[in-house]
Design an enzyme around this catalytic site. Structure first.
Site, mmCIF file in Angstrom:
data_model
loop_
_atom_site.group_PDB
_atom_site.id
_atom_site.type_symbol
_atom_site.label_atom_id
_atom_site.label_comp_id
_atom_site.label_asym_id
_atom_site.label_seq_id
_atom_site.Cartn_x
_atom_site.Cartn_y
_atom_site.Cartn_z
ATOM 1 N N HIS A 21 1.032 -1.111 -0.030
ATOM 2 C CA HIS A 21 0.108 0.208 -0.071
ATOM 3 C C HIS A 21 0.892 1.114 -0.042
ATOM 4 O O HIS A 21 2.041 1.232 0.683
ATOM 5 C CB HIS A 21 -1.051 -0.131 1.211
ATOM 6 C CG HIS A 21 -2.021 1.171 1.315
ATOM 7 N ND1 HIS A 21 -3.099 1.223 0.538
ATOM 8 C CD2 HIS A 21 -1.761 2.181 2.126
ATOM 9 C CE1 HIS A 21 -3.632 2.048 0.826
ATOM 10 N NE2 HIS A 21 -3.040 2.981 1.768
ATOM 11 N N ASP B 34 1.074 5.300 0.194
ATOM 12 C CA ASP B 34 0.363 6.363 0.371
ATOM 13 C C ASP B 34 1.039 7.687 -0.134
ATOM 14 O O ASP B 34 2.214 8.030 0.394
ATOM 15 C CB ASP B 34 0.236 6.514 2.071
ATOM 16 C CG ASP B 34 -0.561 5.615 2.589
ATOM 17 O OD1 ASP B 34 -1.938 5.620 2.165
ATOM 18 O OD2 ASP B 34 -0.251 4.727 3.600
ATOM 19 N N ASP C 274 -8.503 1.408 5.921
ATOM 20 C CA ASP C 274 -7.254 1.873 6.125
ATOM 21 C C ASP C 274 -7.078 2.840 7.261
ATOM 22 O O ASP C 274 -7.870 4.138 7.423
ATOM 23 C CB ASP C 274 -6.865 2.781 4.833
ATOM 24 C CG ASP C 274 -5.398 3.271 4.694
ATOM 25 O OD1 ASP C 274 -4.691 2.993 5.858
ATOM 26 O OD2 ASP C 274 -5.028 4.050 3.761
HETATM 27 C C1 DX5 Z 1 -3.184 7.261 6.871
HETATM 28 C C2 DX5 Z 1 -2.665 6.257 5.687
HETATM 29 C C3 DX5 Z 1 -2.438 5.174 6.025
HETATM 30 C C4 DX5 Z 1 -1.586 4.702 7.038
HETATM 31 C C5 DX5 Z 1 -2.133 3.747 7.936
HETATM 32 O O1 DX5 Z 1 -3.223 8.312 6.532
HETATM 33 O O2 DX5 Z 1 -3.414 6.367 4.371
HETATM 34 O O3 DX5 Z 1 -2.229 4.024 5.172
HETATM 35 O O4 DX5 Z 1 -0.109 4.296 6.851
HETATM 36 O O5 DX5 Z 1 -1.328 3.568 8.893
HETATM 37 P P1 DX5 Z 1 -1.668 2.459 10.154
HETATM 38 O O6 DX5 Z 1 -1.905 1.134 10.102
HETATM 39 O O7 DX5 Z 1 -0.221 2.981 11.098
HETATM 40 O O8 DX5 Z 1 -2.606 3.405 10.754
HETATM 41 ZN ZN ZN Z 2 -3.475 4.572 2.815
#
Ligand code: DX5
Ligand code: ZN
Length: 235
Positions: free
Chosen positions: A41, A43, A184
């Protein structure tokens, strides 16, 4: 709780490299995949749509050049999505998802993703209405529900997403289309079963994996939690 007899897609774990060590992103990405994660994934944050700045298409391409063959799930937390879509498609993205309020013409942006050979998805913040999806279901391969306000890793799971998961699951099931339902933000071992039971089939996990010192054991333990719940998987 979601009706256990209904068919769900095979559960997918998408490791969010936002929590990886950026100085060794290739190595980290390949480790989580060989340790059992299904997807990477990715970001993308532009310091406009969200108050943080991460990486762009060049880094995605570097991961492909490094040898990552697993699906790369690009989550755009940016404005001006139309200019980024072809660049990410060229850089090797498998899925590209964006927030509907960040596009001036949602149907056009979805078509752009599909025309560039990628799978397409819309991302809903906790307060963004699912209505944005209703008239474009034909173009959706995935609906992503945010369970934190986007922008940062390791935030607390917002449980007001739970009724929304059920609503989205119903929308997908009624459409008879094969659309993944992804979550997410804040997914940890103590809530993954709950979101699964509500109808999620695709789980983004960032800090829950990368903050552990044994990725393999951690991913296995997430998978075990999922296997304790009996659904008939669609495959
Ligand atoms: C948040 C991102 C996520 C994030 C999730 O803005 O879109 O993909 O990396 O991370 P965790 O699992 O640590 O909440
Ligand atoms: Zn994300």
């Amino acid at each position: 709780m979601y009706n256990m007899h209904t068919m769900l897609n095979k559960p997918i774990i998408a490791a969010s490299i936002l929590s990886a060590n950026f100085a060794k992103l290739g190595e980290e990405s390949s480790s989580v995949i060989s340790d059992g994660a299904d997807w990477i994934h990715f970001d993308v944050m532009d310091n406009h749509y969200v108050p943080n700045l991460t990486f762009g298409p060049l880094i995605c391409e570097s991961l492909r050049n490094y040898g990552i063959t697993a699906p790369i799930d690009v989550h755009l937390m940016t404005n001006n999505v139309d200019s980024l879509i072809p660049k990410f498609a060229k850089a090797g993205a498998t899925y590209i998802t964006f927030h509907p309020e960040a596009s001036n013409h949602i149907d056009r942006s979805l078509s752009l993703i599909k025309d560039n050979g990628c799978k397409a998805g819309l991302v809903f913040n906790v307060t963004t209405p699912l209505d944005y999806a209703t008239h474009v279901l034909d173009k959706l391969d995935m609906i992503l529900l945010m369970s934190v306000n986007p922008g940062f890793p390791n935030q607390k799971f917002l449980s007001n997403v739970l009724p929304k998961i059920k609503e989205a699951r119903q929308l997908i099931d009624n459409s008879n289309k094969n659309i993944r339902l992804q979550i997410d933000g804040g997914i940890k071992e103590d809530n993954i079963q709950t979101v699964y039971e509500h109808g999620i089939d695709t789980f983004v996990i960032g800090s829950g994996i990368f903050s552990s010192n044994n990725y393999k054991e951690t991913i296995k333990s997430f998978q075990n939690k999922l296997s304790q719940i009996k659904y008939t998987a669609k495959g």
